[in-house]
Design a protein around this motif. Structure first.
Motif, PDB file in Angstrom:
ATOM      1  N   MET A 229       0.847  -1.182   0.000  1.00 27.01           N
ATOM      2  CA  MET A 229       0.000   0.000   0.000  1.00 27.01           C
ATOM      3  C   MET A 229       0.887   1.237   0.000  1.00 27.01           C
ATOM      4  O   MET A 229       1.924   1.278   0.665  1.00 27.01           O
ATOM      5  CB  MET A 229      -0.910  -0.007   1.233  1.00 27.01           C
ATOM      6  N   GLN A 230       0.478   2.237  -0.752  1.00 26.92           N
ATOM      7  CA  GLN A 230       1.216   3.498  -0.827  1.00 26.92           C
ATOM      8  C   GLN A 230       0.257   4.639  -0.476  1.00 26.92           C
ATOM      9  O   GLN A 230      -0.882   4.677  -0.938  1.00 26.92           O
ATOM     10  CB  GLN A 230       1.778   3.706  -2.239  1.00 26.92           C
ATOM     11  N   VAL A 231       0.753   5.575   0.341  1.00 25.01           N
ATOM     12  CA  VAL A 231      -0.029   6.744   0.735  1.00 25.01           C
ATOM     13  C   VAL A 231       0.494   7.951  -0.022  1.00 25.01           C
ATOM     14  O   VAL A 231       1.707   8.216  -0.033  1.00 25.01           O
ATOM     15  CB  VAL A 231       0.068   6.979   2.260  1.00 25.01           C
ATOM     16  N   ARG A 232      -0.406   8.679  -0.661  1.00 25.32           N
ATOM     17  CA  ARG A 232      -0.051   9.903  -1.391  1.00 25.32           C
ATOM     18  C   ARG A 232      -0.834  11.071  -0.806  1.00 25.32           C
ATOM     19  O   ARG A 232      -2.037  10.956  -0.561  1.00 25.32           O
ATOM     20  CB  ARG A 232      -0.364   9.759  -2.878  1.00 25.32           C
ATOM     21  N   VAL A 233      -0.122  12.191  -0.617  1.00 25.44           N
ATOM     22  CA  VAL A 233      -0.745  13.403  -0.089  1.00 25.44           C
ATOM     23  C   VAL A 233      -0.595  14.491  -1.142  1.00 25.44           C
ATOM     24  O   VAL A 233       0.513  14.811  -1.571  1.00 25.44           O
ATOM     25  CB  VAL A 233      -0.091  13.837   1.238  1.00 25.44           C
ATOM     26  N   PHE A 234      -1.733  15.067  -1.565  1.00 23.29           N
ATOM     27  CA  PHE A 234      -1.748  16.130  -2.572  1.00 23.29           C
ATOM     28  C   PHE A 234      -2.160  17.432  -1.901  1.00 23.29           C
ATOM     29  O   PHE A 234      -3.099  17.468  -1.099  1.00 23.29           O
ATOM     30  CB  PHE A 234      -2.744  15.804  -3.692  1.00 23.29           C
ATOM     31  N   GLU A 235      -1.449  18.489  -2.239  1.00 21.56           N
ATOM     32  CA  GLU A 235      -1.834  19.813  -1.761  1.00 21.56           C
ATOM     33  C   GLU A 235      -2.894  20.376  -2.707  1.00 21.56           C
ATOM     34  O   GLU A 235      -2.931  20.055  -3.896  1.00 21.56           O
ATOM     35  CB  GLU A 235      -0.619  20.741  -1.708  1.00 21.56           C
ATOM     36  N   SER A 236      -3.770  21.203  -2.188  1.00 21.07           N
ATOM     37  CA  SER A 236      -4.862  21.749  -2.996  1.00 21.07           C
ATOM     38  C   SER A 236      -4.327  22.492  -4.217  1.00 21.07           C
ATOM     39  O   SER A 236      -3.384  23.283  -4.105  1.00 21.07           O
ATOM     40  CB  SER A 236      -5.717  22.691  -2.141  1.00 21.07           C
ATOM     41  N   GLY A 237      -4.898  22.203  -5.386  1.00 21.62           N
ATOM     42  CA  GLY A 237      -4.509  22.856  -6.630  1.00 21.62           C
ATOM     43  C   GLY A 237      -3.336  22.216  -7.314  1.00 21.62           C
ATOM     44  O   GLY A 237      -2.877  22.716  -8.361  1.00 21.62           O
ATOM     45  N   SER A 238      -2.809  21.097  -6.762  1.00 23.99           N
ATOM     46  CA  SER A 238      -1.642  20.450  -7.369  1.00 23.99           C
ATOM     47  C   SER A 238      -1.990  19.013  -7.702  1.00 23.99           C
ATOM     48  O   SER A 238      -2.656  18.314  -6.926  1.00 23.99           O
ATOM     49  CB  SER A 238      -0.446  20.487  -6.411  1.00 23.99           C
ATOM     50  N   ASN A 239      -1.514  18.558  -8.862  1.00 29.59           N
ATOM     51  CA  ASN A 239      -1.702  17.173  -9.261  1.00 29.59           C
ATOM     52  C   ASN A 239      -0.472  16.318  -8.963  1.00 29.59           C
ATOM     53  O   ASN A 239      -0.474  15.115  -9.233  1.00 29.59           O
ATOM     54  CB  ASN A 239      -2.022  17.092 -10.757  1.00 29.59           C
ATOM     55  N   THR A 240       0.563  16.967  -8.457  1.00 24.99           N
ATOM     56  CA  THR A 240       1.788  16.243  -8.084  1.00 24.99           C
ATOM     57  C   THR A 240       1.754  15.986  -6.575  1.00 24.99           C
ATOM     58  O   THR A 240       1.551  16.926  -5.787  1.00 24.99           O
ATOM     59  CB  THR A 240       3.036  17.058  -8.436  1.00 24.99           C
ATOM     60  N   PRO A 241       1.938  14.755  -6.161  1.00 31.31           N
ATOM     61  CA  PRO A 241       1.867  14.472  -4.732  1.00 31.31           C
ATOM     62  C   PRO A 241       2.981  15.175  -3.956  1.00 31.31           C
ATOM     63  O   PRO A 241       4.146  15.172  -4.377  1.00 31.31           O
ATOM     64  CB  PRO A 241       1.979  12.956  -4.650  1.00 31.31           C
ATOM     65  N   LYS A 242       2.626  15.802  -2.861  1.00 27.99           N
ATOM     66  CA  LYS A 242       3.607  16.415  -1.958  1.00 27.99           C
ATOM     67  C   LYS A 242       4.329  15.352  -1.145  1.00 27.99           C
ATOM     68  O   LYS A 242       5.477  15.539  -0.730  1.00 27.99           O
ATOM     69  CB  LYS A 242       2.894  17.385  -1.039  1.00 27.99           C
ATOM     70  N   LEU A 243       3.663  14.212  -0.932  1.00 29.28           N
ATOM     71  CA  LEU A 243       4.241  13.117  -0.172  1.00 29.28           C
ATOM     72  C   LEU A 243       3.814  11.807  -0.817  1.00 29.28           C
ATOM     73  O   LEU A 243       2.654  11.601  -1.165  1.00 29.28           O
ATOM     74  CB  LEU A 243       3.747  13.142   1.287  1.00 29.28           C
ATOM     75  N   THR A 244       4.802  10.927  -1.012  1.00 27.34           N
ATOM     76  CA  THR A 244       4.531   9.566  -1.464  1.00 27.34           C
ATOM     77  C   THR A 244       5.299   8.642  -0.524  1.00 27.34           C
ATOM     78  O   THR A 244       6.538   8.717  -0.450  1.00 27.34           O
ATOM     79  CB  THR A 244       4.996   9.335  -2.910  1.00 27.34           C
ATOM     80  N   GLN A 245       4.571   7.808   0.178  1.00 27.01           N
ATOM     81  CA  GLN A 245       5.205   6.972   1.195  1.00 27.01           C
ATOM     82  C   GLN A 245       4.587   5.577   1.200  1.00 27.01           C
ATOM     83  O   GLN A 245       3.369   5.419   1.258  1.00 27.01           O
ATOM     84  CB  GLN A 245       5.043   7.620   2.591  1.00 27.01           C
ATOM     85  N   ASN A 246       5.457   4.590   1.083  1.00 29.37           N
ATOM     86  CA  ASN A 246       5.014   3.201   1.220  1.00 29.37           C
ATOM     87  C   ASN A 246       4.941   2.850   2.717  1.00 29.37           C
ATOM     88  O   ASN A 246       5.804   3.227   3.502  1.00 29.37           O
ATOM     89  CB  ASN A 246       5.994   2.243   0.519  1.00 29.37           C
ATOM     90  N   VAL A 247       3.906   2.128   3.077  1.00 28.85           N
ATOM     91  CA  VAL A 247       3.688   1.829   4.497  1.00 28.85           C
ATOM     92  C   VAL A 247       3.713   0.334   4.704  1.00 28.85           C
ATOM     93  O   VAL A 247       3.374  -0.457   3.805  1.00 28.85           O
ATOM     94  CB  VAL A 247       2.350   2.427   4.988  1.00 28.85           C
TER      95      VAL A 247
END
Length: 250
Positions: A229-247
């Motif tokens: 599983m991978q967690v991605r965090v997107f900031e508002s207005g951006s399509n590029t993830p600010k954080l990509t982390q495998n858990v």
């Protein structure tokens, strides 16, 4: 003929004739008076015998009536007291049930508050441990991630804590995305959560300044197995993830 007549007179009025008894005549009223007197005497003797027997036994009708009346009064009083005691017992039982229910609710609330308080303390301790490492640039990290299967086949519950470090002058707003690596029917399958048409789902939106606790559920096919599983965090207005982390899965 004359001799026969003479013999007949001798048999009737002679020495060998029938004897005649002479009795004194008693009037009828005296006879009835005697009967009444004798009856009264017998009744008096009978009553005296009954009264003597009752006296000897220590039991009289008047005393029996009084004793029976007292006994009925005592029984009536005891029935009334018993009814009052039953009413009090019912009220006490009802009050006890209410107190038990209240105590059970309070115990549940105390337990829930204790769990929540422990979680908040843990979050606060973790957050305070990150403060000295803060720099000028804001960074997002995933902490205490958990993924557990639920009772229904294919249903999972996830929990994680997102923390923002560095300069914290403004709130972070964005959205969360999960990438699931599944094994199904002997082949690998990639599943995106939320799906394309539900990217603005409320449970995946982020809005926090220091940290945000996230918890929810999702469902996959019952025969599928989560391998990664991978967690991605997107900031508002951006399509590029600010954080990509495998858990790591638990």
């Amino acid at each position: 003929m004359a001799k026969q007549w003479l013999k007949a007179l001798q048999r009737k009025f002679g020495i060998s004739g029938p004897h005649v008894a002479v009795r004194t005549h008693m009037p009828w009223y005296l006879r009835w008076l005697g009967i009444v007197v004798i009856g009264a005497l017998v009744s008096g003797i009978g009553w005296a015998t009954y009264d003597f027997g009752m006296e000897f036994a220590g039991f009289r009708q008047g005393e029996a009536d009084r004793a029976l009346k007292k006994l009925n009064e005592a029984i009536s009083k005891q029935d009334q007291e018993l009814s009052e005691l039953r009413s009090k017992a019912a009220q006490a039982e009802q009050q006890l049930q209410i107190e038990r229910a209240t105590y059970g609710d309070l115990a549940k609330q105390v337990k829930a508050l204790a769990v929540e308080n422990a979680a908040l303390k843990e979050d606060l301790a973790f957050f305070q441990s990150l403060m000295p490492a803060g720099g000028k640039q804001n960074t997002i990290s995933v902490n205490r991630f958990q993924l557990q299967p639920e009772a229904l086949p294919g249903e999972y519950r996830y929990r994680l804590l997102l923390v923002q470090t560095g300069q914290r002058g403004q709130e972070f707003k964005g959205k969360l995305q999960f990438v699931l690596n599944l094994q199904q029917d002997g082949r690998k399958v990639v599943l995106m959560l939320p799906p394309e048409g539900q990217r603005d789902a409320r449970e995946y939106l982020l809005d926090f300044k220091f940290f945000q606790r996230i918890e929810g559920t999702f469902r996959i096919a019952p025969d599928a197995v989560v391998q990664g599983m991978q967690v991605r965090v997107f900031e508002s207005g951006s399509n590029t993830p600010k954080l990509t982390q495998n858990v790591n899965l638990s």
